[in-house]
Design an enzyme around this catalytic site. Structure first.
Site, PDB file in Angstrom:
ATOM      1  N   LYS A 172      35.103  -8.555 -29.433  1.00 52.32           N
ATOM      2  CA  LYS A 172      33.597  -9.047 -29.306  1.00 52.32           C
ATOM      3  C   LYS A 172      32.793  -9.182 -30.808  1.00 52.32           C
ATOM      4  CE  LYS A 172      33.828 -10.487 -25.027  1.00 52.32           C
ATOM      5  NZ  LYS A 172      33.628 -12.026 -24.895  1.00 52.32           N
TER       6      LYS A 172
ATOM      7  N   TYR B 219      38.432  -3.983 -27.158  1.00 55.34           N
ATOM      8  CA  TYR B 219      37.766  -5.210 -26.441  1.00 55.34           C
ATOM      9  C   TYR B 219      36.241  -5.098 -27.422  1.00 55.34           C
ATOM     10  CZ  TYR B 219      34.546  -7.349 -23.200  1.00 55.34           C
ATOM     11  OH  TYR B 219      33.742  -8.281 -22.630  1.00 55.34           O
ATOM     12  N   GLY B 220      35.658  -3.993 -27.532  1.00 49.15           N
ATOM     13  CA  GLY B 220      34.556  -4.009 -28.560  1.00 49.15           C
ATOM     14  C   GLY B 220      34.701  -4.738 -29.852  1.00 49.15           C
ATOM     15  N   ALA B 221      35.789  -4.377 -30.416  1.00 45.58           N
ATOM     16  CA  ALA B 221      36.020  -4.868 -31.824  1.00 45.58           C
ATOM     17  C   ALA B 221      36.239  -6.457 -31.695  1.00 45.58           C
ATOM     18  CB  ALA B 221      37.376  -4.251 -32.345  1.00 45.58           C
TER      19      ALA B 221
ATOM     20  N   ASP C 251      44.764 -23.188 -20.914  1.00 42.25           N
ATOM     21  CA  ASP C 251      44.962 -21.816 -21.623  1.00 42.25           C
ATOM     22  C   ASP C 251      44.296 -21.747 -22.898  1.00 42.25           C
ATOM     23  OD1 ASP C 251      45.466 -19.232 -22.352  1.00 42.25           O
ATOM     24  OD2 ASP C 251      47.556 -19.263 -22.047  1.00 42.25           O
TER      25      ASP C 251
END
Length: 239
Positions: A147, A143-145, A56
């Site tokens: 990445k 999610y975009g932030a 993990d």
């Protein structure tokens, strides 16, 4: 001499195709992920050059424990592991869970491993390739932030590793078929909608993203670092 390659999230989708490209080229590949059965099945299908390693990557203790099973010399590190947090609901607790989950799964999985093995990266020829997403530029909430955070971090990493002749680059895919990311949401109607947003009129294949990763990890890409390679069929033009 065969290179030592580490591919995170190598059990399925893009990661599997990346591992396949390197294994077919005769490289020694370690695929890393959380699901033992998935990794072992992938390794069996990819051949004797591929070794599964369960870890993990968002857990620093697990990363530390895995170091003894990783190669002492790493020629190529491909940071592909990541996912979208699925927590739903309103209120600050659900909001925190979504943002924290996306940060842990998409940023910490990359940074913890890379920083832990950076002294093992081969001076002069080492390669770090991180898989991001079109979401980092298009915008997609937490999610975009997460990445987009990888883009900023990669600039820092490239500067840090450049003095040792090691490159660090990003591949940012658009919509790609054959992955677990979208699940049942990527039905025929959604594929058509997303294909229409590209200049090529189709969505991508995991093998096409793997080819971009493979190029950035090649000797021919030795003078390319700190870059974002867009692999989205013209859905969003590079900038």
């Amino acid at each position: 001499m065969a290179r030592n390659v580490v591919v995170t999230g190598g059990g399925t989708g893009i990661g599997y195709e990346v591992a396949r490209r390197f294994a077919e080229a005769g490289e020694q590949v370690v695929i890393v992920g959380r699901r033992r059965a998935v990794l072992e099945q992938a390794a069996a299908g990819l051949g004797p050059n591929v070794t599964p390693l369960v870890c993990d990557l968002a857990d620093p203790d697990a990363v530390e424990a895995a170091l003894g099973e990783l190669p002492e010399r790493i020629d190529v590190l491909v940071n592909n592991a990541g996912s979208r947090e699925t927590v739903i609901g309103g209120g600050p607790h659900a909001l925190l869970a979504r943002w924290r989950g996306d940060f842990e799964r998409n940023v910490l999985t990359v940074v913890l491993l890379t920083e832990s093995v950076r002294d093992r990266l081969t001076p002069g020829t080492g390669r770090v390739v991180t898989v991001s997403s079109i979401a980092a530029l298009r915008g997609a909430g937490s999610y975009g932030a997460s990445k987009a955070s990888l883009h900023a971090w990669n600039h820092f990493l490239a500067a840090q590793l450049g003095t040792s002749g090691i490159t660090a680059n990003i591949v940012a895919p658009g919509t790609v078929a054959g992955t677990e990311f979208f699940g049942p949401r990527l039905d025929e109607a959604e594929v058509s909608r997303r294909a229409a947003r590209t200049l090529l009129g189709r969505i991508g294949e995991a093998g096409e993203v793997a080819a971009a990763v493979y190029f950035l990890a090649s000797p021919e890409a030795g003078f390319v670092t700190g870059e974002i390679l867009h692999c989205n069929g013209g859905e969003l033009l590079g900038r």
